[in-house]
Design a protein around this motif. Structure first.
Motif, PDB file in Angstrom:
ATOM      1  N   GLN A  52      -1.861  -6.669   5.005  1.00  0.00           N
ATOM      2  CA  GLN A  52      -2.173  -5.460   4.249  1.00  0.00           C
ATOM      3  C   GLN A  52      -2.252  -4.273   5.197  1.00  0.00           C
ATOM      4  N   GLN A  56      -6.465  -1.695   0.927  1.00  0.00           N
ATOM      5  CA  GLN A  56      -6.222  -1.399  -0.482  1.00  0.00           C
ATOM      6  C   GLN A  56      -5.830   0.060  -0.671  1.00  0.00           C
ATOM      7  N   PRO A  74      -9.395  -4.336   3.348  1.00  0.00           N
ATOM      8  CA  PRO A  74      -8.462  -5.208   2.623  1.00  0.00           C
ATOM      9  C   PRO A  74      -8.995  -5.586   1.252  1.00  0.00           C
ATOM     10  N   VAL A 122      -0.474  -3.729  -2.590  1.00  0.00           N
ATOM     11  CA  VAL A 122      -0.578  -3.637  -1.130  1.00  0.00           C
ATOM     12  C   VAL A 122       0.789  -3.674  -0.452  1.00  0.00           C
ATOM     13  N   THR A 123       1.779  -4.291  -1.089  1.00  0.00           N
ATOM     14  CA  THR A 123       3.100  -4.358  -0.466  1.00  0.00           C
ATOM     15  C   THR A 123       3.937  -3.118  -0.782  1.00  0.00           C
TER      16      THR A 123
END
Length: 362
Positions: A52, A56, A74, A122-123
């Motif tokens: 990550q 977030q 995260p 997150v991606t």
């Protein structure tokens, strides 16, 4: 697993007789889940940080303080909750319990849905994730399967009825339509906890409080003698859900160790959707659906604040709250985050006591 392995030898070995007691296994499940959480937590957090980049994604239209205090933390910490919960449950519950498997179905699959949502956030580095429509469709499908399964497992006399708190003889008859009611309860609970999860520790403690209340309810309705004495609708095998809920409390305590402000990890949709689904599933399984709305009243209020805000803004172009959900409104008013969280915990405890009072224990 331990129950199924040791219970057959309870007559030969007195120590093994302990596993026959739901209370012993509930305590053991809680402690086991807590240990799992504390042991696995650092490794899970390192794993989450590893993929990550930047933690977030933070909403730009949210409280400005979050851009500083929450940045880099995260998410997807619900993985830790689910690992500890599922492992501990499987260790201590009677694996022949259909009700437990039905609730586990909701819990794990809602958690996987949340995982997919968090993963996309997150991606792709945005706050959208899985579309709202897709979320609702998946929740509805899973919820209906679980609700129909529970309906099939319940005694015919109560299977299709919606119990009313206090008025213990009243069952609103829905018959074969009851799985639809159960689906709405599970979806509503899941999304309500999700909306509440916006500050460090805000959602997990009320979820544990609700789990504690429903652990007692599950134990009572699963015991024919106690259920008859308290004029509750007896649900054979429901006492095993008390073990599941005890494991939920233990895993929640372990997660809170890392989620206490300043949080080292957020539960994300992975945790919030799963926790809400678990509470909704247990409420349906124990025939206390309406009581969940009381015990989990904090989640209901948070959800209603969003509904009111959206409805009124679309209708008039003005806002009722400075920001929704409600906890953000108080942030905008200048309340410190710990103040909001602790006061909301107090509200959750009071509502839990109100929900317990509906049992009219004499």
């Amino acid at each position: 697993m331990i129950f199924n392995l040791l219970a057959p030898y309870a007559e030969e070995f007195a120590l093994f007789n302990l596993v026959r007691y739901t209370t012993f296994r509930a305590g053991a499940a809680c402690l086991t889940a807590l240990v799992f959480s504390l042991v696995l937590g650092p490794a899970v957090i390192r794993w989450l940080r590893g993929f990550q980049r930047g933690g977030q994604p933070i909403r730009e239209d949210g409280p400005q303080s979050h851009l500083v205090t929450k940045k880099g933390t995260p998410t997807m910490g619900g993985v830790l909750i689910l690992l500890a919960l599922v492992l501990s449950t499987l260790l201590w519950v009677d694996l022949r319990s259909g009700l437990v498997w039905a609730v586990l179905l909701v819990t794990v699959t809602y958690g996987l849905l949340g995982f997919a949502d968090d993963w996309l956030k997150v991606t792709k580095r945005n706050t959208k994730g899985v579309s709202g429509r897709m979320k609702l469709l998946v929740q509805a499908g899973i919820g209906f399967v679980a609700a129909a399964w529970i309906w099939w497992l319940h005694p015919p006399a109560i299977a299709g009825g919606l119990a009313v708190p206090v008025f213990k003889e009243v069952l609103i008859p829905f018959g074969m339509l009851f799985p639809l009611i159960g689906t709405v309860v599970m979806m509503g609970a899941s999304n309500a906890v999700n909306l509440t999860d916006g500050l460090d520790g805000l959602a997990i403690v009320p979820a544990m409080i609700a789990a504690g209340v429903f652990a007692l309810i599950a134990y009572l309705v699963g015991n024919r003698v106690l259920a008859d004495y308290l004029q509750l609708h007896a649900v054979p095998g429901a006492n095993e859900l008390a073990v599941f809920l005890a494991a939920l409390i233990g895993s929640g305590l372990g997660f809170l160790w890392f989620n206490a402000p300043p949080a080292a990890v957020f539960m994300g949709d992975t945790g919030s959707l799963a926790l809400g689904g678990a509470l909704g599933g247990v409420a349906v399984a124990t025939k206390h659906e309406i009581v969940l709305a009381i015990v989990g009243g904090l989640f209901v209020v948070e959800t209603v604040s969003v509904i009111i805000q959206v409805f009124w803004y679309k209708r008039t172009g003005r806002r009722v709250f400075l920001m929704a959900p409600l906890h953000h409104h108080f942030e905008k008013k200048g309340w410190a985050e710990p103040t909001i969280v602790i006061r909301f915990w107090i509200v959750a405890m009071v509502l839990a006591l109100v929900g317990l009072s509906t049992l009219k224990i004499r």
